[in-house]
Design a protein around this motif. Structure first.
Motif, PDB file in Angstrom:
ATOM      1  N   TYR A 154       0.655  -1.170  -0.080  1.00 58.34           N
ATOM      2  CA  TYR A 154      -0.080  -0.152  -0.207  1.00 58.34           C
ATOM      3  C   TYR A 154       0.895   1.167  -0.013  1.00 58.34           C
ATOM      4  CZ  TYR A 154      -3.254   3.263   1.494  1.00 58.34           C
ATOM      5  OH  TYR A 154      -4.468   4.504   1.593  1.00 58.34           O
ATOM      6  N   ASP A 155       0.517   2.323  -0.814  1.00 62.74           N
ATOM      7  CA  ASP A 155       1.300   3.486  -1.178  1.00 62.74           C
ATOM      8  C   ASP A 155       0.796   4.562   0.070  1.00 62.74           C
ATOM      9  OD1 ASP A 155       3.093   5.549  -1.821  1.00 62.74           O
ATOM     10  OD2 ASP A 155       2.332   5.656  -3.808  1.00 62.74           O
ATOM     11  N   PRO A 156       1.501   4.730   0.968  1.00 57.22           N
ATOM     12  CA  PRO A 156       1.147   5.846   2.122  1.00 57.22           C
ATOM     13  C   PRO A 156       0.805   7.193   1.559  1.00 57.22           C
ATOM     14  CG  PRO A 156       3.368   5.294   2.364  1.00 57.22           C
ATOM     15  CD  PRO A 156       2.873   4.382   1.119  1.00 57.22           C
ATOM     16  N   LEU A 157       1.344   7.518   0.321  1.00 59.39           N
ATOM     17  CA  LEU A 157       1.215   8.794  -0.488  1.00 59.39           C
ATOM     18  C   LEU A 157      -0.131   8.979  -0.809  1.00 59.39           C
ATOM     19  CD1 LEU A 157       2.831  11.315  -1.343  1.00 59.39           C
ATOM     20  CD2 LEU A 157       3.132  10.243  -3.485  1.00 59.39           C
ATOM     21  N   ILE A 158      -0.873   7.841  -1.085  1.00 65.20           N
ATOM     22  CA  ILE A 158      -2.438   8.107  -1.633  1.00 65.20           C
ATOM     23  C   ILE A 158      -3.167   8.593  -0.307  1.00 65.20           C
ATOM     24  CG2 ILE A 158      -4.331   6.802  -2.242  1.00 65.20           C
ATOM     25  CD1 ILE A 158      -2.400   4.796  -3.976  1.00 65.20           C
ATOM     26  N   ARG A 164      -9.025  10.167  -4.124  1.00 66.10           N
ATOM     27  CA  ARG A 164     -10.381   9.591  -4.265  1.00 66.10           C
ATOM     28  C   ARG A 164     -10.627   8.702  -5.473  1.00 66.10           C
ATOM     29  NH1 ARG A 164     -14.506  12.919  -0.635  1.00 66.10           N
ATOM     30  NH2 ARG A 164     -13.393  12.981   1.539  1.00 66.10           N
ATOM     31  N   LEU A 165     -11.072   7.398  -5.516  1.00 68.70           N
ATOM     32  CA  LEU A 165     -11.200   6.939  -6.731  1.00 68.70           C
ATOM     33  C   LEU A 165     -12.697   7.477  -7.161  1.00 68.70           C
ATOM     34  CD1 LEU A 165     -10.664   3.183  -6.025  1.00 68.70           C
ATOM     35  CD2 LEU A 165      -9.274   4.743  -7.317  1.00 68.70           C
ATOM     36  N   PRO A 166     -12.742   7.668  -8.731  1.00 71.00           N
ATOM     37  CA  PRO A 166     -14.056   7.983  -9.368  1.00 71.00           C
ATOM     38  C   PRO A 166     -15.242   7.017  -9.131  1.00 71.00           C
ATOM     39  CG  PRO A 166     -12.438   7.217 -10.941  1.00 71.00           C
ATOM     40  CD  PRO A 166     -11.788   7.346  -9.760  1.00 71.00           C
TER      41      PRO A 166
END
Length: 219
Positions: A154-158, A164-166
């Motif tokens: 998991y990328d903590p930058l997200i 947010r996903l569309p």
């Protein structure tokens, strides 16, 4: 006739040295025989295969591999562990034949290189003839061999950026060649009706009763 430079003492030493070498050779052979009698040939064979398949070998690896191959040759030559050795070689021959069959079989639609027009048999591309140089040759793989789930961390930058996903379904990534079949007449008619409907809706403006431009041109 005795040679002028002949020496009895020197010849005696040479004969004695030859006898010592024979004894040492026999002792070395016996020692190796006792050692390899108690070894597991299956483990020895797998060690040799792992070192042979190792991509980058050090000098120690090459030297160790040479010693292991000498031990394997000694086992075969002196008929040690004959039953296990025969079983290993038989299984190895089966694997080799299966590998050769997989490398030469034309998978057709199941091949990752399949294309209905350019490559209907699913042959492995000969990129060398096009001037490309690859570190490893292309493998004759099937599509189902690529279906391996790979987990990514998991990328903590997200979370930090608040991405947010569309809404809606996620996009689909097709592995198969699309649009290779001609649509039927019914589908063509429905597509034309849908295109006409979308064109009419895009040209209509609220409060504007003027006919679309393409209808005026027909008139």
């Amino acid at each position: 006739m005795i040679r002028g430079n002949w020496s009895l003492a020197q010849e005696f030493k040479q004969n004695e040295r030859k006898q010592q070498l024979k004894v040492q050779k026999r002792q070395k052979h016996q020692h190796k025989l006792e050692k390899l009698k108690n070894i597991d040939p299956i483990k020895l064979f797998h060690r040799i295969e792992n070192l042979r398949n190792k991509s980058s070998k050090t000098d120690n690896d090459i030297e160790y591999l040479s010693k292991l191959e000498e031990d394997w040759s000694f086992i075969e030559k002196n008929d040690l562990h004959s039953n296990k050795v025969k079983e290993i070689l038989r299984d190895q021959q089966k694997k080799l034949k299966l590998k050769q069959k997989e490398e030469t079989t034309l998978w057709g639609k199941d091949s990752i290189y399949f294309n209905p027009e350019l490559n209907p048999l699913g042959k492995v591309p000969q990129v060398e003839s096009l001037g490309f140089k690859l570190s490893q040759p292309l493998k004759n793989l099937k599509i189902n061999q690529l279906k391996k789930v790979k987990k990514y961390e998991y990328d903590p930058l997200i979370e930090k950026l608040g991405v947010r996903l569309p809404d809606g379904q996620p996009p689909k990534f097709y592995k198969y060649v699309q649009n290779t079949k001609k649509p039927s007449k019914r589908n063509q008619k429905s597509m034309q009706d849908e295109l006409k409907l979308n064109t009419d809706n895009s040209l209509e403006i609220e409060g504007n009763t003027e006919e679309p431009f393409y209808k005026k041109q027909k008139g």
